[in-house]
Design a protein around this motif. Structure first.
Motif, PDB file in Angstrom:
ATOM      1  N   PRO A  10      43.699  38.000  27.442  1.00 36.07           N
ATOM      2  CA  PRO A  10      44.812  38.859  27.860  1.00 36.07           C
ATOM      3  C   PRO A  10      45.159  38.665  29.337  1.00 36.07           C
ATOM      4  O   PRO A  10      44.302  38.838  30.203  1.00 36.07           O
ATOM      5  CB  PRO A  10      44.304  40.276  27.619  1.00 36.07           C
ATOM      6  N   TYR A  11      46.391  38.322  29.610  1.00 36.75           N
ATOM      7  CA  TYR A  11      46.861  38.154  30.985  1.00 36.75           C
ATOM      8  C   TYR A  11      46.617  39.422  31.801  1.00 36.75           C
ATOM      9  O   TYR A  11      46.327  39.384  32.990  1.00 36.75           O
ATOM     10  CB  TYR A  11      48.358  37.797  30.998  1.00 36.75           C
ATOM     11  N   THR A  12      46.728  40.578  31.153  1.00 32.83           N
ATOM     12  CA  THR A  12      46.610  41.842  31.881  1.00 32.83           C
ATOM     13  C   THR A  12      45.243  42.016  32.523  1.00 32.83           C
ATOM     14  O   THR A  12      45.140  42.700  33.542  1.00 32.83           O
ATOM     15  CB  THR A  12      46.909  43.044  30.964  1.00 32.83           C
ATOM     16  N   LEU A  13      44.203  41.391  31.990  1.00 31.27           N
ATOM     17  CA  LEU A  13      42.886  41.515  32.621  1.00 31.27           C
ATOM     18  C   LEU A  13      42.880  40.872  34.003  1.00 31.27           C
ATOM     19  O   LEU A  13      42.245  41.385  34.927  1.00 31.27           O
ATOM     20  CB  LEU A  13      41.798  40.904  31.740  1.00 31.27           C
ATOM     21  N   ASP A  14      43.590  39.765  34.150  1.00 33.19           N
ATOM     22  CA  ASP A  14      43.692  39.139  35.472  1.00 33.19           C
ATOM     23  C   ASP A  14      44.457  40.038  36.432  1.00 33.19           C
ATOM     24  O   ASP A  14      44.122  40.133  37.614  1.00 33.19           O
ATOM     25  CB  ASP A  14      44.364  37.770  35.361  1.00 33.19           C
ATOM     26  N   ALA A  15      45.485  40.717  35.920  1.00 28.89           N
ATOM     27  CA  ALA A  15      46.260  41.633  36.761  1.00 28.89           C
ATOM     28  C   ALA A  15      45.402  42.828  37.174  1.00 28.89           C
ATOM     29  O   ALA A  15      45.433  43.252  38.341  1.00 28.89           O
ATOM     30  CB  ALA A  15      47.510  42.099  36.006  1.00 28.89           C
ATOM     31  N   ILE A  16      44.631  43.382  36.244  1.00 29.32           N
ATOM     32  CA  ILE A  16      43.744  44.509  36.559  1.00 29.32           C
ATOM     33  C   ILE A  16      42.721  44.082  37.605  1.00 29.32           C
ATOM     34  O   ILE A  16      42.446  44.818  38.560  1.00 29.32           O
ATOM     35  CB  ILE A  16      43.065  45.040  35.281  1.00 29.32           C
ATOM     36  N   GLU A  17      42.182  42.888  37.426  1.00 31.68           N
ATOM     37  CA  GLU A  17      41.226  42.326  38.378  1.00 31.68           C
ATOM     38  C   GLU A  17      41.826  42.312  39.786  1.00 31.68           C
ATOM     39  O   GLU A  17      41.206  42.759  40.749  1.00 31.68           O
ATOM     40  CB  GLU A  17      40.880  40.915  37.909  1.00 31.68           C
ATOM     41  N   ARG A  18      43.064  41.808  39.907  1.00 33.84           N
ATOM     42  CA  ARG A  18      43.740  41.770  41.216  1.00 33.84           C
ATOM     43  C   ARG A  18      43.960  43.183  41.745  1.00 33.84           C
ATOM     44  O   ARG A  18      43.754  43.447  42.929  1.00 33.84           O
ATOM     45  CB  ARG A  18      45.090  41.068  41.096  1.00 33.84           C
ATOM     46  N   GLY A  19      44.414  44.081  40.866  1.00 35.60           N
ATOM     47  CA  GLY A  19      44.717  45.447  41.285  1.00 35.60           C
ATOM     48  C   GLY A  19      43.503  46.213  41.786  1.00 35.60           C
ATOM     49  O   GLY A  19      43.621  47.089  42.638  1.00 35.60           O
ATOM     50  N   LEU A  20      42.334  45.891  41.247  1.00 28.40           N
ATOM     51  CA  LEU A  20      41.112  46.557  41.697  1.00 28.40           C
ATOM     52  C   LEU A  20      40.525  45.904  42.954  1.00 28.40           C
ATOM     53  O   LEU A  20      39.554  46.404  43.513  1.00 28.40           O
ATOM     54  CB  LEU A  20      40.069  46.556  40.567  1.00 28.40           C
ATOM     55  N   GLY A  21      41.130  44.801  43.380  1.00 24.27           N
ATOM     56  CA  GLY A  21      40.648  44.123  44.587  1.00 24.27           C
ATOM     57  C   GLY A  21      39.452  43.234  44.334  1.00 24.27           C
ATOM     58  O   GLY A  21      38.667  42.970  45.241  1.00 24.27           O
ATOM     59  N   TRP A  22      39.305  42.784  43.101  1.00 28.49           N
ATOM     60  CA  TRP A  22      38.203  41.890  42.760  1.00 28.49           C
ATOM     61  C   TRP A  22      38.636  40.449  42.927  1.00 28.49           C
ATOM     62  O   TRP A  22      39.792  40.098  42.734  1.00 28.49           O
ATOM     63  CB  TRP A  22      37.760  42.089  41.324  1.00 28.49           C
ATOM     64  N   ASP A  23      37.685  39.609  43.252  1.00 26.44           N
ATOM     65  CA  ASP A  23      37.926  38.179  43.368  1.00 26.44           C
ATOM     66  C   ASP A  23      38.209  37.597  41.987  1.00 26.44           C
ATOM     67  O   ASP A  23      37.730  38.108  40.968  1.00 26.44           O
ATOM     68  CB  ASP A  23      36.688  37.513  43.981  1.00 26.44           C
ATOM     69  N   SER A  24      38.990  36.546  41.953  1.00 22.66           N
ATOM     70  CA  SER A  24      39.315  35.875  40.693  1.00 22.66           C
ATOM     71  C   SER A  24      38.032  35.441  39.987  1.00 22.66           C
ATOM     72  O   SER A  24      37.119  34.905  40.612  1.00 22.66           O
ATOM     73  CB  SER A  24      40.199  34.657  40.987  1.00 22.66           C
ATOM     74  N   GLY A  25      37.960  35.703  38.701  1.00 24.05           N
ATOM     75  CA  GLY A  25      36.779  35.362  37.914  1.00 24.05           C
ATOM     76  C   GLY A  25      35.812  36.509  37.736  1.00 24.05           C
ATOM     77  O   GLY A  25      34.819  36.391  36.998  1.00 24.05           O
ATOM     78  N   SER A  26      36.081  37.649  38.373  1.00 26.37           N
ATOM     79  CA  SER A  26      35.167  38.788  38.273  1.00 26.37           C
ATOM     80  C   SER A  26      35.080  39.344  36.863  1.00 26.37           C
ATOM     81  O   SER A  26      34.002  39.757  36.420  1.00 26.37           O
ATOM     82  CB  SER A  26      35.589  39.896  39.246  1.00 26.37           C
ATOM     83  N   VAL A  27      36.196  39.370  36.143  1.00 26.50           N
ATOM     84  CA  VAL A  27      36.168  39.882  34.771  1.00 26.50           C
ATOM     85  C   VAL A  27      35.223  39.036  33.925  1.00 26.50           C
ATOM     86  O   VAL A  27      34.403  39.566  33.168  1.00 26.50           O
ATOM     87  CB  VAL A  27      37.597  39.931  34.166  1.00 26.50           C
ATOM     88  N   GLN A  28      35.300  37.717  34.078  1.00 25.03           N
ATOM     89  CA  GLN A  28      34.406  36.841  33.330  1.00 25.03           C
ATOM     90  C   GLN A  28      32.951  37.089  33.720  1.00 25.03           C
ATOM     91  O   GLN A  28      32.061  37.043  32.871  1.00 25.03           O
ATOM     92  CB  GLN A  28      34.773  35.364  33.539  1.00 25.03           C
ATOM     93  N   GLU A  29      32.723  37.341  35.010  1.00 25.21           N
ATOM     94  CA  GLU A  29      31.366  37.641  35.488  1.00 25.21           C
ATOM     95  C   GLU A  29      30.819  38.893  34.807  1.00 25.21           C
ATOM     96  O   GLU A  29      29.665  38.927  34.385  1.00 25.21           O
ATOM     97  CB  GLU A  29      31.367  37.862  37.008  1.00 25.21           C
ATOM     98  N   ILE A  30      31.634  39.930  34.725  1.00 24.60           N
ATOM     99  CA  ILE A  30      31.211  41.186  34.098  1.00 24.60           C
ATOM    100  C   ILE A  30      30.906  40.949  32.622  1.00 24.60           C
ATOM    101  O   ILE A  30      29.901  41.426  32.098  1.00 24.60           O
ATOM    102  CB  ILE A  30      32.287  42.271  34.278  1.00 24.60           C
ATOM    103  N   LEU A  31      31.788  40.215  31.938  1.00 25.37           N
ATOM    104  CA  LEU A  31      31.572  39.931  30.518  1.00 25.37           C
ATOM    105  C   LEU A  31      30.268  39.166  30.298  1.00 25.37           C
ATOM    106  O   LEU A  31      29.619  39.328  29.264  1.00 25.37           O
ATOM    107  CB  LEU A  31      32.750  39.138  29.947  1.00 25.37           C
ATOM    108  N   ALA A  32      29.889  38.354  31.269  1.00 25.22           N
ATOM    109  CA  ALA A  32      28.655  37.570  31.159  1.00 25.22           C
ATOM    110  C   ALA A  32      27.427  38.360  31.620  1.00 25.22           C
ATOM    111  O   ALA A  32      26.323  37.824  31.663  1.00 25.22           O
ATOM    112  CB  ALA A  32      28.788  36.281  31.972  1.00 25.22           C
ATOM    113  N   GLY A  33      27.628  39.639  31.978  1.00 23.99           N
ATOM    114  CA  GLY A  33      26.506  40.484  32.385  1.00 23.99           C
ATOM    115  C   GLY A  33      26.362  40.659  33.877  1.00 23.99           C
ATOM    116  O   GLY A  33      25.451  41.346  34.337  1.00 23.99           O
ATOM    117  N   GLY A  34      27.262  40.043  34.655  1.00 22.12           N
ATOM    118  CA  GLY A  34      27.184  40.144  36.109  1.00 22.12           C
ATOM    119  C   GLY A  34      27.990  41.308  36.662  1.00 22.12           C
ATOM    120  O   GLY A  34      28.330  42.256  35.946  1.00 22.12           O
TER     121      GLY A  34
END
Length: 173
Positions: A54-78
């Protein structure tokens, strides 16, 4: 794409927790990120997406001030990585504004079909409507999109089904 339901529930909890920590409502995060409040709620509910990322996850990531790739990090347990430059959050969000407009308009077309279906519309009529929307999207002139949204084409790919793929983010493994 990670399909483990527990990973997505964890992501949802982390997104909700961070949004609340920042004192943001879903509407405020929506305004900041370009994702709709409904998309934010879906993410916070931890629903496993169907099909593509979902494209929106990248947008949420930006909106929360997270670095690119953070959503994937969380999904992987980070854990999410805050962006190194807080001023960069605003520029990343501003850069996504044309994408937000295109995604919103395409999403609205398909939401109408869902809304009508929820109200009891004939399922075949919904399928016909969505097929017509797909055909309309196919006829959109790439030159017109480039004229109206300079720079957009380098960031996203608009699929025939109306979904939008963010080309600026790496494909999750």
């Amino acid at each position: 794409m990670i399909v483990d339901p527990e990973s997505w529930k964890r992501l949802g909890r982390v997104i909700r927790s961070e949004r609340q920590r920042q004192g943001l409502s879903r509407e405020q995060l929506a305004a900041r990120s370009g994702a709709s409040p409904k998309s934010i709620q879906t993410a916070e509910d931890g629903r496993v997406p169907r099909g593509r990322w979902p494209y929106t996850l990248d947008a949420i990531e930006r909106g929360l001030g997270w670095d690119s790739g953070s959503v994937q990090e969380i999904l992987a347990g980070g854990r999410p990585r805050p962006t190194a430059d807080p001023a960069n959050v605003e520029s990343r969000v501003a850069e996504a504004a044309p994408v937000k407009e295109v995604v919103a308009k395409l999403s609205e077309a398909f939401d109408i079909g869902q809304w009508a279906s929820d109200l009891g519309a004939d399922p075949k009529a919904r399928a016909d409507y969505e097929e017509a929307a797909r055909r309309m999207i196919e006829t959109v002139s790439l030159d017109e999109i480039k004229r109206r949204y300079p720079g957009l084409i380098s960031h996203v790919r608009i699929e025939k089904d109306g979904s939008v793929t963010d080309l600026s983010s790496p494909e999750p493994e």
